[in-house]
Write a protein that holds these residues in place. Structure first.
Motif, PDB file in Angstrom:
ATOM      1  N   GLU A 263       0.590  -1.573   0.145  1.00  0.00           N
ATOM      2  CA  GLU A 263       0.046   0.352   0.140  1.00  0.00           C
ATOM      3  C   GLU A 263       0.761   1.181   0.029  1.00  0.00           C
ATOM      4  O   GLU A 263       0.417   2.231  -0.707  1.00  0.00           O
ATOM      5  N   HIS A 264       1.937   1.259   1.028  1.00  0.00           N
ATOM      6  CA  HIS A 264       2.755   2.089   0.800  1.00  0.00           C
ATOM      7  C   HIS A 264       4.016   2.896   0.600  1.00  0.00           C
ATOM      8  O   HIS A 264       4.104   3.750   0.323  1.00  0.00           O
ATOM      9  N   THR A 265       4.592   1.424  -0.810  1.00  0.00           N
ATOM     10  CA  THR A 265       5.519   1.427  -1.314  1.00  0.00           C
ATOM     11  C   THR A 265       5.043   0.855  -3.222  1.00  0.00           C
ATOM     12  O   THR A 265       3.887   0.129  -3.300  1.00  0.00           O
ATOM     13  N   ASP A 266       6.206   1.752  -3.417  1.00  0.00           N
ATOM     14  CA  ASP A 266       6.506   0.511  -4.883  1.00  0.00           C
ATOM     15  C   ASP A 266       7.249  -0.045  -4.937  1.00  0.00           C
ATOM     16  O   ASP A 266       7.233  -0.383  -6.333  1.00  0.00           O
ATOM     17  N   ARG A 267       7.572  -1.423  -3.790  1.00  0.00           N
ATOM     18  CA  ARG A 267       8.844  -2.160  -4.211  1.00  0.00           C
ATOM     19  C   ARG A 267       8.279  -3.894  -4.940  1.00  0.00           C
ATOM     20  O   ARG A 267       6.564  -3.688  -4.812  1.00  0.00           O
ATOM     21  N   PRO A 268       8.994  -3.499  -5.788  1.00  0.00           N
ATOM     22  CA  PRO A 268       7.647  -5.348  -6.446  1.00  0.00           C
ATOM     23  C   PRO A 268       7.975  -6.277  -5.430  1.00  0.00           C
ATOM     24  O   PRO A 268       8.414  -6.672  -4.664  1.00  0.00           O
ATOM     25  N   VAL A 269       7.000  -6.723  -6.102  1.00  0.00           N
ATOM     26  CA  VAL A 269       6.243  -8.260  -5.698  1.00  0.00           C
ATOM     27  C   VAL A 269       6.907  -9.124  -4.736  1.00  0.00           C
ATOM     28  O   VAL A 269       7.279  -9.419  -3.476  1.00  0.00           O
ATOM     29  N   HIS A 270       8.198  -9.516  -5.854  1.00  0.00           N
ATOM     30  CA  HIS A 270       8.821 -10.408  -5.402  1.00  0.00           C
ATOM     31  C   HIS A 270      10.346  -9.623  -3.833  1.00  0.00           C
ATOM     32  O   HIS A 270      10.807 -10.436  -3.150  1.00  0.00           O
ATOM     33  N   GLU A 271      10.098  -8.067  -4.074  1.00  0.00           N
ATOM     34  CA  GLU A 271      11.295  -7.993  -2.525  1.00  0.00           C
ATOM     35  C   GLU A 271      10.322  -8.013  -1.785  1.00  0.00           C
ATOM     36  O   GLU A 271      11.365  -8.571  -0.693  1.00  0.00           O
ATOM     37  N   ILE A 272       8.842  -7.203  -1.449  1.00  0.00           N
ATOM     38  CA  ILE A 272       8.296  -7.816  -0.103  1.00  0.00           C
ATOM     39  C   ILE A 272       8.723  -9.032   0.173  1.00  0.00           C
ATOM     40  O   ILE A 272       8.162  -9.293   1.200  1.00  0.00           O
ATOM     41  N   THR A 273       8.244 -10.030  -0.858  1.00  0.00           N
ATOM     42  CA  THR A 273       8.471 -11.631  -0.564  1.00  0.00           C
ATOM     43  C   THR A 273       9.017 -12.166   0.407  1.00  0.00           C
ATOM     44  O   THR A 273       8.843 -12.638   0.998  1.00  0.00           O
ATOM     45  N   TRP A 274      10.568 -11.581  -0.055  1.00  0.00           N
ATOM     46  CA  TRP A 274      11.873 -11.985   0.704  1.00  0.00           C
ATOM     47  C   TRP A 274      12.335 -11.460   1.675  1.00  0.00           C
ATOM     48  O   TRP A 274      11.993 -12.002   2.746  1.00  0.00           O
ATOM     49  N   ASP A 275      11.725  -9.973   1.742  1.00  0.00           N
ATOM     50  CA  ASP A 275      11.290  -8.965   3.232  1.00  0.00           C
ATOM     51  C   ASP A 275      10.958  -9.378   4.362  1.00  0.00           C
ATOM     52  O   ASP A 275      10.910  -9.233   5.397  1.00  0.00           O
ATOM     53  N   CYS A 276       9.842 -10.393   3.655  1.00  0.00           N
ATOM     54  CA  CYS A 276       8.115 -10.879   4.412  1.00  0.00           C
ATOM     55  C   CYS A 276       8.614 -12.099   5.356  1.00  0.00           C
ATOM     56  O   CYS A 276       7.773 -12.396   5.829  1.00  0.00           O
ATOM     57  N   GLY A 277      10.094 -12.380   4.609  1.00  0.00           N
ATOM     58  CA  GLY A 277      10.025 -13.677   5.021  1.00  0.00           C
ATOM     59  C   GLY A 277       9.471 -15.232   4.360  1.00  0.00           C
ATOM     60  O   GLY A 277       9.914 -16.166   5.180  1.00  0.00           O
ATOM     61  N   ALA A 291      -5.738 -14.509   3.337  1.00  0.00           N
ATOM     62  CA  ALA A 291      -6.273 -13.085   3.609  1.00  0.00           C
ATOM     63  C   ALA A 291      -7.004 -12.349   3.729  1.00  0.00           C
ATOM     64  O   ALA A 291      -7.205 -11.432   4.561  1.00  0.00           O
ATOM     65  N   TYR A 292      -6.364 -11.815   2.547  1.00  0.00           N
ATOM     66  CA  TYR A 292      -7.614 -10.330   1.997  1.00  0.00           C
ATOM     67  C   TYR A 292      -8.067 -11.283   1.394  1.00  0.00           C
ATOM     68  O   TYR A 292      -8.999 -10.384   0.336  1.00  0.00           O
ATOM     69  N   GLY A 293      -8.288 -11.911   1.008  1.00  0.00           N
ATOM     70  CA  GLY A 293      -8.887 -12.355  -0.423  1.00  0.00           C
ATOM     71  C   GLY A 293      -9.093 -12.069  -2.211  1.00  0.00           C
ATOM     72  O   GLY A 293      -9.770 -12.385  -2.534  1.00  0.00           O
ATOM     73  N   VAL A 294      -7.856 -11.560  -1.810  1.00  0.00           N
ATOM     74  CA  VAL A 294      -7.270 -10.462  -3.139  1.00  0.00           C
ATOM     75  C   VAL A 294      -6.171 -11.284  -3.472  1.00  0.00           C
ATOM     76  O   VAL A 294      -5.183 -11.535  -2.448  1.00  0.00           O
ATOM     77  N   GLN A 295      -5.188 -11.169  -5.201  1.00  0.00           N
ATOM     78  CA  GLN A 295      -4.702 -11.064  -4.830  1.00  0.00           C
ATOM     79  C   GLN A 295      -3.214 -10.178  -4.628  1.00  0.00           C
ATOM     80  O   GLN A 295      -3.974  -8.689  -4.864  1.00  0.00           O
ATOM     81  N   PRO A 296      -1.763 -10.024  -4.242  1.00  0.00           N
ATOM     82  CA  PRO A 296      -0.870  -8.832  -3.969  1.00  0.00           C
ATOM     83  C   PRO A 296      -1.299  -7.496  -4.722  1.00  0.00           C
ATOM     84  O   PRO A 296      -1.477  -6.186  -4.133  1.00  0.00           O
ATOM     85  N   LEU A 297      -1.259  -7.782  -6.125  1.00  0.00           N
ATOM     86  CA  LEU A 297      -1.478  -7.052  -7.302  1.00  0.00           C
ATOM     87  C   LEU A 297      -2.746  -5.982  -6.096  1.00  0.00           C
ATOM     88  O   LEU A 297      -2.559  -4.559  -7.022  1.00  0.00           O
ATOM     89  N   HIS A 298      -3.593  -7.108  -6.803  1.00  0.00           N
ATOM     90  CA  HIS A 298      -5.091  -6.162  -6.649  1.00  0.00           C
ATOM     91  C   HIS A 298      -4.863  -5.201  -5.789  1.00  0.00           C
ATOM     92  O   HIS A 298      -5.867  -4.009  -6.071  1.00  0.00           O
TER      93      HIS A 298
END
Length: 304
Positions: A263-277, A291-298
């Protein structure tokens, strides 16, 4: 005193002694946005720490604690600590430092019966309640008090007297959070109150590890070692007190952090994947949709 920016301790000419002398004379509030900040060693007064966006890291009693939205930390009077905001992500912090005499008066009022207050209305400033330096959940009543405080600060409504009124009620909520620990500890499966209290303290350490090391490869043995609980005892007592298992709790922490980064950054999904474990993008997307009923990019498109 109210500040909307964090001090730069490394700035040329920064007078650290003058800066920290203000904390003995006033209640001080920081409502600041920053992409970087650090204080390597500070001994402060009773204080409340939370973030409205991003993450702020604290070092307390040789433990590393990550404060994220929805969590808060209370630091005691004369508690040594460090704090850091890592470069890159914009973080909005809210910190309240309570002058010792003010905190003592509120704590005296909160912990005494009304009839006792009539006979002894003025506190001993040396008596300050000791809070546990662990992460707490930011519940709705306290959220409302903090929103009211921020609104009063931003509109300069009522002056210092109005701000102190907000701080009285906020401190009462913090005392309530401290007292609720005794209530939650009753869910610990143990006979002796002292055993329940110690087990609850260790379970809170385990929970703090999940909040503060979510980006690492955590396993039950690691959590067990840090919290000084056997793996079976950790799982059994964690479920009894927090109504979930350590593994499921960790998954919730990771996916909430990922949602905030989306929501608050423009970091790519693959970076968020690694950084969140998460192990890979596929496992992240599955957990996120569960958890949210939608895909991350949605979620990112919705917030754009």
């Amino acid at each position: 005193m109210y500040f909307t920016s964090l001090p730069d301790h490394a700035a040329p000419g920064f007078d650290e002694q003058l800066h920290f002398s203000k904390f003995k004379k006033h209640n001080i509030i920081f409502n600041a946005e920053s992409s970087y900040g650090h204080c390597d060693n500070h001994v402060g007064c009773l204080s409340f720490k939370t973030v409205l966006r991003g993450e702020e890291w604290y070092g307390v009693n040789r433990r590393r604690l990550a404060i994220s939205p929805g969590r808060f930390l209370i630091l005691n009077d004369d508690q040594a600590y460090s704090c850091h905001i890592h470069k890159g992500e914009s973080t909005r912090t809210l910190s309240i430092f309570f002058k010792k005499e003010f905190a003592s008066a509120v704590l005296h009022d909160a912990l005494q019966h009304e009839e006792n207050l009539l006979d002894d209305p003025f506190p001993n400033p040396e008596k300050i309640l000791e809070f546990s330096p662990t992460l707490h959940s930011l519940e709705s009543p306290l959220r409302l008090q903090l929103s009211g405080l921020i609104s009063a600060l931003e509109t300069s409504e009522g002056g210092a007297g109005s701000i102190d009124e907000h701080l009285v009620f906020i401190l009462h909520h913090l005392i309530g959070s401290h007292q609720s620990a005794a209530i939650h500890s009753k869910n610990v499966a143990a006979v002796k109150p002292a055993t329940r209290a110690e087990l609850y303290r260790r379970l809170c350490v385990a929970r703090d590890v999940l909040h503060s090391s979510y980006m690492e490869k955590l396993d039950l043995n690691r959590i067990s070692e840090v919290s000084c609980l056997s793996v079976p005892q950790l799982i059994r007592q964690f479920k009894a007190v927090f109504n979930t298992t350590p593994h499921r709790y960790l998954a919730e922490v990771r996916v909430r952090r990922a949602a905030e980064l989306l929501e608050h950054t423009d970091r790519p999904v693959h970076e968020i994947t690694w950084d969140c474990g998460f192990e890979n993008v596929s496992s992240f997307c599955r957990a996120f949709k569960l958890a949210y009923g939608v895909q991350p990019l949605h979620l990112r498109k919705k917030g754009a």
